[in-house]
Design a protein around this motif. Structure first.
Motif, PDB file in Angstrom:
ATOM      1  N   GLU B 304      40.205  33.696  38.728  1.00 33.70           N
ATOM      2  CA  GLU B 304      39.457  34.513  37.779  1.00 33.70           C
ATOM      3  C   GLU B 304      39.973  35.957  37.729  1.00 33.70           C
ATOM      4  N   VAL B 305      40.298  36.499  38.885  1.00 33.03           N
ATOM      5  CA  VAL B 305      40.761  37.886  38.826  1.00 33.03           C
ATOM      6  C   VAL B 305      42.076  37.983  38.061  1.00 33.03           C
ATOM      7  N   TYR B 306      42.860  36.908  38.112  1.00 32.73           N
ATOM      8  CA  TYR B 306      44.083  36.936  37.312  1.00 32.73           C
ATOM      9  C   TYR B 306      43.820  36.553  35.873  1.00 32.73           C
ATOM     10  N   VAL B 308      41.467  37.704  34.380  1.00 33.24           N
ATOM     11  CA  VAL B 308      41.098  39.006  33.865  1.00 33.24           C
ATOM     12  C   VAL B 308      42.320  39.906  33.695  1.00 33.24           C
ATOM     13  N   LEU B 309      43.225  39.803  34.650  1.00 36.77           N
ATOM     14  CA  LEU B 309      44.329  40.763  34.649  1.00 36.77           C
ATOM     15  C   LEU B 309      45.500  40.347  33.748  1.00 36.77           C
ATOM     16  N   MET B 310      45.822  39.056  33.745  1.00 37.84           N
ATOM     17  CA  MET B 310      47.057  38.669  33.049  1.00 37.84           C
ATOM     18  C   MET B 310      47.094  39.023  31.561  1.00 37.84           C
ATOM     19  N   HIS B 351      41.601  34.089  51.115  1.00 41.98           N
ATOM     20  CA  HIS B 351      41.667  35.474  51.597  1.00 41.98           C
ATOM     21  C   HIS B 351      40.350  36.222  51.375  1.00 41.98           C
ATOM     22  N   HIS B 352      39.450  35.615  50.627  1.00 40.35           N
ATOM     23  CA  HIS B 352      38.122  36.216  50.505  1.00 40.35           C
ATOM     24  C   HIS B 352      37.212  35.769  51.645  1.00 40.35           C
ATOM     25  N   MET B 353      37.744  34.881  52.499  1.00 40.37           N
ATOM     26  CA  MET B 353      36.874  34.224  53.475  1.00 40.37           C
ATOM     27  C   MET B 353      37.383  34.323  54.898  1.00 40.37           C
ATOM     28  N   VAL B 372      52.606  36.310  49.568  1.00 42.30           N
ATOM     29  CA  VAL B 372      53.643  35.812  48.654  1.00 42.30           C
ATOM     30  C   VAL B 372      53.326  36.223  47.220  1.00 42.30           C
ATOM     31  N   ILE B 373      52.047  36.235  46.880  1.00 43.46           N
ATOM     32  CA  ILE B 373      51.680  36.543  45.489  1.00 43.46           C
ATOM     33  C   ILE B 373      51.988  37.996  45.151  1.00 43.46           C
ATOM     34  N   ALA B 374      52.166  38.807  46.176  1.00 40.00           N
ATOM     35  CA  ALA B 374      52.504  40.206  45.903  1.00 40.00           C
ATOM     36  C   ALA B 374      53.924  40.331  45.356  1.00 40.00           C
ATOM     37  N   VAL B 375      54.762  39.322  45.618  1.00 40.27           N
ATOM     38  CA  VAL B 375      56.153  39.430  45.160  1.00 40.27           C
ATOM     39  C   VAL B 375      56.263  39.400  43.634  1.00 40.27           C
ATOM     40  N   LEU B 419      44.385  44.085  52.390  1.00 38.53           N
ATOM     41  CA  LEU B 419      43.290  43.111  52.448  1.00 38.53           C
ATOM     42  C   LEU B 419      43.783  41.692  52.649  1.00 38.53           C
ATOM     43  N   GLY B 420      45.002  41.443  52.154  1.00 38.04           N
ATOM     44  CA  GLY B 420      45.547  40.104  52.292  1.00 38.04           C
ATOM     45  C   GLY B 420      45.951  39.804  53.725  1.00 38.04           C
ATOM     46  N   ASN B 421      45.994  40.846  54.526  1.00 36.92           N
ATOM     47  CA  ASN B 421      46.337  40.695  55.922  1.00 36.92           C
ATOM     48  C   ASN B 421      45.056  40.406  56.706  1.00 36.92           C
ATOM     49  N   PHE B 433      36.495  49.829  50.791  1.00 35.79           N
ATOM     50  CA  PHE B 433      37.927  49.657  50.548  1.00 35.79           C
ATOM     51  C   PHE B 433      38.148  48.524  49.552  1.00 35.79           C
ATOM     52  N   VAL B 434      37.384  47.461  49.719  1.00 33.31           N
ATOM     53  CA  VAL B 434      37.479  46.340  48.783  1.00 33.31           C
ATOM     54  C   VAL B 434      36.994  46.766  47.402  1.00 33.31           C
ATOM     55  N   VAL B 435      35.928  47.546  47.387  1.00 34.41           N
ATOM     56  CA  VAL B 435      35.412  48.032  46.109  1.00 34.41           C
ATOM     57  C   VAL B 435      36.488  48.847  45.393  1.00 34.41           C
ATOM     58  N   VAL B 441      42.446  47.639  40.579  1.00 41.03           N
ATOM     59  CA  VAL B 441      43.435  46.665  40.111  1.00 41.03           C
ATOM     60  C   VAL B 441      42.852  45.725  39.070  1.00 41.03           C
ATOM     61  N   MET B 442      41.606  45.406  39.197  1.00 44.15           N
ATOM     62  CA  MET B 442      41.039  44.488  38.215  1.00 44.15           C
ATOM     63  C   MET B 442      40.222  45.238  37.181  1.00 44.15           C
ATOM     64  N   GLY B 443      39.214  45.953  37.660  1.00 43.18           N
ATOM     65  CA  GLY B 443      38.336  46.648  36.727  1.00 43.18           C
ATOM     66  C   GLY B 443      39.105  47.591  35.830  1.00 43.18           C
TER      67      GLY B 443
HETATM   68  C1  HEM Z   1      49.010  42.309  45.327  1.00 45.52           C
HETATM   69  C2  HEM Z   1      48.210  41.402  45.091  1.00 45.52           C
HETATM   70  C3  HEM Z   1      46.806  41.284  45.649  1.00 45.52           C
HETATM   71  C4  HEM Z   1      46.427  40.974  46.906  1.00 45.52           C
HETATM   72  C5  HEM Z   1      47.350  40.684  48.057  1.00 45.52           C
HETATM   73  C6  HEM Z   1      44.994  40.950  46.929  1.00 45.52           C
HETATM   74  C7  HEM Z   1      44.231  40.661  48.018  1.00 45.52           C
HETATM   75  C8  HEM Z   1      42.866  40.672  48.035  1.00 45.52           C
HETATM   76  C9  HEM Z   1      42.074  40.297  49.152  1.00 45.52           C
HETATM   77  C10 HEM Z   1      42.610  39.805  50.449  1.00 45.52           C
HETATM   78  C11 HEM Z   1      40.773  40.444  48.829  1.00 45.52           C
HETATM   79  C12 HEM Z   1      39.576  40.148  49.690  1.00 45.52           C
HETATM   80  C13 HEM Z   1      39.117  41.372  50.368  1.00 45.52           C
HETATM   81  C14 HEM Z   1      37.841  41.195  51.057  1.00 45.52           C
HETATM   82  O1  HEM Z   1      36.844  40.762  50.440  1.00 45.52           O
HETATM   83  O2  HEM Z   1      37.806  41.503  52.244  1.00 45.52           O
HETATM   84  C15 HEM Z   1      40.747  40.912  47.508  1.00 45.52           C
HETATM   85  C16 HEM Z   1      39.593  41.183  46.842  1.00 45.52           C
HETATM   86  C17 HEM Z   1      39.568  41.283  45.500  1.00 45.52           C
HETATM   87  N1  HEM Z   1      40.659  41.359  44.668  1.00 45.52           N
HETATM   88 FE1  HEM Z   1      42.583  41.395  45.214  1.00 45.52          FE
HETATM   89  N2  HEM Z   1      44.532  41.259  45.708  1.00 45.52           N
HETATM   90  C18 HEM Z   1      45.612  41.450  44.904  1.00 45.52           C
HETATM   91  C19 HEM Z   1      45.566  41.732  43.601  1.00 45.52           C
HETATM   92  C20 HEM Z   1      44.428  41.644  42.870  1.00 45.52           C
HETATM   93  C21 HEM Z   1      44.402  41.627  41.466  1.00 45.52           C
HETATM   94  C22 HEM Z   1      45.611  41.699  40.590  1.00 45.52           C
HETATM   95  C23 HEM Z   1      43.109  41.538  41.117  1.00 45.52           C
HETATM   96  C24 HEM Z   1      42.488  41.488  39.763  1.00 45.52           C
HETATM   97  C25 HEM Z   1      43.015  41.561  38.679  1.00 45.52           C
HETATM   98  C26 HEM Z   1      42.322  41.517  42.291  1.00 45.52           C
HETATM   99  C27 HEM Z   1      40.951  41.440  42.297  1.00 45.52           C
HETATM  100  C28 HEM Z   1      40.186  41.368  43.413  1.00 45.52           C
HETATM  101  C29 HEM Z   1      38.750  41.320  43.435  1.00 45.52           C
HETATM  102  C30 HEM Z   1      37.840  41.296  42.238  1.00 45.52           C
HETATM  103  C31 HEM Z   1      38.348  41.292  44.737  1.00 45.52           C
HETATM  104  C32 HEM Z   1      36.937  41.381  45.311  1.00 45.52           C
HETATM  105  C33 HEM Z   1      36.035  40.280  45.101  1.00 45.52           C
HETATM  106  C34 HEM Z   1      34.715  40.550  45.769  1.00 45.52           C
HETATM  107  O3  HEM Z   1      34.609  40.401  46.981  1.00 45.52           O
HETATM  108  O4  HEM Z   1      33.744  40.896  45.078  1.00 45.52           O
HETATM  109  N3  HEM Z   1      43.152  41.591  43.347  1.00 45.52           N
HETATM  110  N4  HEM Z   1      42.036  41.049  47.030  1.00 45.52           N
END
Ligand code: HEM
Ligand SMILES: [Cu+2]
Ligand SMILES: [Cu+2]
Lengths: 383, 653
Positions: B304-306, B308-310, B351-353, B372-375, B419-421, B433-435, B441-443
């Protein structure tokens, strides 16, 4: 004739239009911003006083908007009149291009300001062993990302200025370069591989280790809206539990019939001896909560029906941390970090890290979970 | 049917489409449109696009308004605002927000923004507007389904908003609605009727999204005009295509998660419930797993986040190339990274879990896949930069916003690496930080993409131009305030400040952020106020804007060959054939700095004909000049997939 006059008048003598040249314009905006900031300062300070509404804030904002509006409107009429005389004040494309770089500079200063001013508000050194590793990882990630951040943002905004539209210039028809693309795919991939290897190593060390034999076990129980902690008694074993036993008098649902639980202690503040491994067992009563102790870099969700745990070693006592932070009121705190309802924001528990002797004294003062060391006779026979 | 027949009969391209204006050369065809069929139950993709846009804008306004209410609480927790009580009654008692209502606001804000604004408002608007236009079709494959899709969305919006008016309040378990909180009305009042409405609304929403997505995919695969190979599609269409596929594959999973939740809530099952004692009693329903819901949710949630973004990235690609007057750099890599991101986005949900109690071994797997998706994300950024390099950039408002997208995508993407770590996520999960990460990146990036799209394609929607200067003002104010709002949040997160907190007064270590919270709230008010400039500009220009020229940006794509006046069926005569890719900007030897996709080589001077090759670089900046495209490891897989899809497309055409 008129135009020439105007040109010479403004350009050469008063240098007024210089203000409206992109460079001058940005300076103008900067001065304006400064002016506004100075203006806003006392009002902000004053606005802190009232307990109702925003105080004078809104009035100030409206005044500011009006001011900006007036300036913009003035500029607009001025530029319109100039245009009618054949002088174009603004080359908007250039204004925007310059603003891009202006933004870059302000942005980078803004970021720098954050690092200089706000870093000290962030968490102090880790109070746990694994947290130190984790902070190391954080700083490696930080330096890598900040470098990429600076590089790409600088390129982005300076390209905007450098390659802004110029009459008669032609863009370079350049659709791809496989070698370049190969590099900027492979280099990030390598960097990320390093980060992944480093990250998985630490992750495994934190989450996939066998707890030490002498680890202190305690149970943390989350409910709407608070925490309870239970320490094993002298036997070092926590008694069994069953959510069906929860009642007004048995808030954690401990099995009264389990002899291992009869000496368990009910505590209101988590107290941990320094440098002793701790296995924190987590259990929830109603909805998902999350046990978060940022100073220890510890967090684990607390899930009803699915016990979880976190294994760590506190290494800095509360007293030491007070010295480190220079804050004599410093305390470690445990917060709930998973949305769980109305008072989610208020689910706090104090955490103390103390020396072994202090720990022993503290422990001796705790009361047992069941007021009576032996289960009541009638309860047993009722079963 | 053979490709031969295809290329000789332009009316073939739109297969089953009921309207066939190809034989109504007067343009408006032979059927009458009533007010209702034209504006309300319209089956015209352009009108549906506008319906989506206006609904999305309205929802954005509401969602932003809700966020201001809770920013008020966060910025001034020590004040009372008597007008809140007037506005909200019980929920604003004594001029303070009720903590339950605070959570409801956060939940609704997130839901509206993610689904109703950035999914429906963004994809709905631009997929509808641009897919038929840019692939050269008279309309969608199924205009009727398309209409149905909008009206289901409309219905779901109404239901979602209606939940604001129920007594127990709207859903308040966060936009991620984790059970048991969302399953048990005893846990939070919002999990009563409010949650029921949320679920009904989302079920309709998902149905709507599926209808839309299936339509987009079918149209792209089957209704391209002769010559519009998959490899000649603008990146916008590619991004809508990938987005639609993601939607089709992931939304049903959310539906199943929602249906199971409905069962748990209403029919006594316990898919997600286990060992719960609440409101003075132990529930007899046990054996379920709350973690199951999270797996299902994030299996949609990450794609879903993609989703939104793509589309935002697609729009950005198009706008940057057009306004830099340069071909998009690395078209194949751009397509390849879209496909790569799409594929990978299905296998990173964990990675959300990381710290939900999921087996930590899985944490390793999801960490690897996530990084990997960061590449491909990095590749996209570098390609944007390379596209700007040595361009001849025109800063239209659309271009400004597109550059904003790139900047925000960099800033927010980089924090994804933290966060992906899994190890770092231990201390960052669910903090500010997540906010900061996802709002940037998305909003913000997606919102900027959407705004860029509106500025760029407004002439195609309303036949008029938006005011540029207001556009500049809008951009600079928004850009500055977005960073002012979200950048400081990283540091709050690094201090361990949790998200979804009603106030930060209860904890010693959070109190130092009071001033910052106030600053952020003020910036948020500024950001919202700046949007009013846009709304003013938008609605004013519908009537008073400068009439749009045929091709205001001198762009190459097909939509700019249609008449300025809206026309059911898009082209008055035959659908033009396509002879080249969409990025022949500043081609050496060409008379102008753009060549429409419809221009055949024969119409060009000799020097500009044939396969485009890179211009020689002057100076010593880059010495290695690329030869004609050769199979490189990077591009080959994407080319392969592109060919494959192309095949499918041809076979069905
Ligand atoms: C470089 C690529 C990205 C990586 C490695 C990444 C990684 C992550 C990770 C690991 C989380 C979970 C953090 C947590 O809840 O502790 C997260 C949360 C989130 N990411 Fe990303 N992200 C990336 C790009 C994006 C993109 C492009 C979008 C949207 C267009 C996005 C949207 C979100 C959203 C909406 C959440 C939070 C969801 C929530 O808990 O309410 N991220 N991201
Ligand atoms: Cu909580
Ligand atoms: Cu994700």
């Amino acid at each position: 004739m008129k135009k020439a006059f105007l040109n010479s008048f403004f350009m050469n003598r008063l240098h007024l239009p210089a203000l409206f040249q992109p460079r001058g314009f940005t300076a103008l905006v900067g001065v304006l911003a400064l002016f506004l900031a100075v203006l806003a300062e006392p009002a902000m300070a004053q606005a802190v006083a009232p307990t109702e509404g925003f105080g004078d804030g809104p009035k100030l904002v409206i005044a500011l908007i009006a001011l900006v509006w007036v300036i913009l409107a003035g500029l607009k009429t001025f530029s319109a009149s100039m245009r009618s005389q054949g002088v174009r004040l603004f080359n908007w494309n250039k204004v925007n291009a310059v603003l891009m770089v202006f933004f870059l500079v302000v942005f980078m200063l803004f970021v720098l300001w954050h690092f200089l001013k706000l870093m000290k508000f962030t968490l102090p050194v880790s109070a746990s062993a694994h947290g130190v590793e984790l902070d190391g990882m954080l700083s490696v990630t930080f330096w890598i990302t900040i470098a990429v951040f600076a590089l790409t943002q600088v390129l982005l905004f300076s390209f905007a200025l450098a390659y802004r539209y110029k009459e008669g210039r032609k863009a370079l028809f350049y659709a791809d370069n496989h070698q370049l693309e190969f590099y900027w795919t492979v280099v990030p991939a390598i960097v990320l591989t390093v980060l992944v290897l480093y990250g998985t190593k630490i992750w495994r060390e934190i989450t996939q280790v066998q707890p030490a034999k002498d680890a202190l076990k305690f149970e943390l129980f989350a409910y709407q809206f608070g925490w309870q902690a239970r320490y094993p008694g002298a036997d070092g074993v926590l008694g069994g539990h069953d959510f069906r036993l929860i009642s007004a008098t048995n808030s954690m649902g401990i099995e009264e019939t389990d002899s291992a639980g009869r000496d368990d202690l009910l505590v209101s503040e988590i107290t941990l001896p320094v440098n002793r491994p701790v296995l924190m067992k987590l259990r929830a009563r109603d909805v998902i909560h999350s046990a978060y102790m940022p100073h220890f870099r510890v967090q684990m969700n607390v899930v009803p029906g699915m016990p979880t745990q976190f294994y760590f070693t506190p290494t800095v006592t509360t007293k030491q941390m007070q010295e480190i932070t220079g804050n004599s009121n410093f305390v470690y705190e445990l917060a709930c970090n998973k949305i769980c309802g109305a008072a989610h924001f208020n689910m706090r528990m104090k955490v103390n890290v103390v020396t072994d002797t202090e720990y022993a004294t503290w422990l001796s003062k705790q009361r047992t979970y069941f007021r009576r060391p032996e289960p009541a006779q009638e309860l047993l026979s009722a079963r | 049917m053979s490709t031969l027949a295809h290329s000789h009969d332009p009316s073939h391209g739109h297969g089953s489409h009921a309207h066939d204006p190809a034989h109504g050369h007067d343009g408006h065809g032979h059927h009458k449109e009533t007010f209702i069929t034209k504006y309300i139950f319209s089956q015209d993709h352009k009108m549906i696009a506008k319906q989506y846009l206006l609904s999305g804008m309205l929802m954005a306004l509401i969602a932003a308004g809700l966020s201001l209410l809770f920013r008020l609480q966060l910025g001034w927790p020590d004040r009372t605002f008597p007008w809140l009580e007037t506005l909200l009654g019980e929920w604003g008692k004594g001029g303070r927000l009720d903590p339950n209502f605070y959570l409801a606001l956060v939940t609704l804000h997130g839901t509206l923004m993610v689904f109703f604004v950035l999914t429906a408002g963004l994809s709905g608007t631009f997929s509808n507007l641009l897919i038929p236009y840019q692939v050269g079709a008279r309309d969608m494959a199924s205009p009727f389904l398309n209409m149905l899709s909008y009206w289901l969305f409309f219905l779901s919006s109404v239901i979602m908003l209606a939940s604001l008016f129920v007594e127990s309040g709207p859903a308040s378990a966060g936009w991620t609605i984790y059970p048991p909180l969302s399953a048990l009305p005893q846990a939070v009042p919002g999990s009563g009727l409010g949650m029921t409405l949320w679920l009904i609304s989302m079920v309709l929403f998902i149905a709507s999204a599926l209808m839309g997505a299936l339509n987009y995919i079918t149209t792209i695969l089957n209704m391209r005009t002769p010559g519009m190979k998959m490899t000649r599609m603008p990146l916008t269409v590619w991004s809508f295509f990938c987005t639609a596929i993601l939607g089709v594959l992931s939304f049903p999973v959310l539906l199943s998660a929602a249906v199971l939740l409905v069962f748990d809530r209403s029919f006594g099952t316990s898919f997600y419930l286990s060992e719960i004692y609440i409101a003075g009693e132990a529930l007899t329903r046990t054996g379920g797993s709350p973690i199951l819901f999270q797996h299902l949710f994030w299996f949609l949630g990450h794609p879903e986040v993609y989703i939104v973004l793509m589309p935002a990235l697609g729009l950005t690609s198009e706008i940057i190339a057009t306004n830099a007057r340069k071909p998009i750099f690395g078209y194949r890599a751009m397509v390849g990274s879209l496909l790569g991101i799409s594929f990978l986005s299905f296998i990173v949900w964990g990675h959300h879990m990381f710290i939900t109690g999921m087996n930590p071994f899985l944490g390793n797997v999801f960490m690897i896949l996530t990084l990997v998706i960061a590449v491909p994300s990095a590749v996209k950024v570098f390609n944007y930069l390379a596209t700007l390099w040595r361009g001849n950039i025109r800063f239209t408002p659309a271009m400004l916003f597109a550059i904003g997208v790139v900047s925000l995508f960099i800033s927010g993407g980089l924090t994804g690496i933290y966060l992906g770590n899994a190890a770092l996520d231990i201390n960052l999960h669910d903090t500010y930080f997540v906010v900061a990460h996802f709002h940037i990146v998305m909003g913000s990036a997606s919102m900027f993409g959407m705004l860029a799209g509106v500025y760029h394609w407004y002439p195609k929607m309303y036949g008029r131009m938006l005011d540029e200067k207001l556009g500049y003002l809008h951009f600079w104010l928004t850009f500055a305030s977005v960073y002012l709002v979200f950048f400081p949040m990283h540091f709050m997160g690094l201090d361990g400040v949790p998200r979804r907190y009603y106030q930060f007064t209860g904890f010693e270590f959070m109190t130092e952020w009071m001033d910052m919270n106030r600053f952020i709230s003020v910036s948020a008010i500024m950001a919202t106020a700046a949007q009013l400039i846009f709304f003013y500009n938008f609605f004013r220009s519908i009537r008073y804007g400068r009439v749009a020229p045929q091709n205001p940006w001198n762009a190459n794509t097909l939509e700019w060959t249609t008449p300025v006046e809206r026309l059911h069926g898009n082209w008055p005569g035959e659908i033009p054939h396509v002879h080249r890719w969409p990025y022949d900007y500043s081609r050496p030897g060409a008379p102008q700095d753009f060549i429409l996709q419809t221009v055949p080589d024969e119409d060009l001077p000799l020097a500009a004909r044939g396969r485009p090759t890179n211009e020689a670089l002057s100076g010593a900046a880059v010495t290695e000049r690329a030869k004609t495209p050769s199979a490189q490891p990077v591009a080959s897989s994407s080319v392969f997939i592109a060919r494959l899809l192309h095949r499918i497309g041809l076979r069905r055409a």
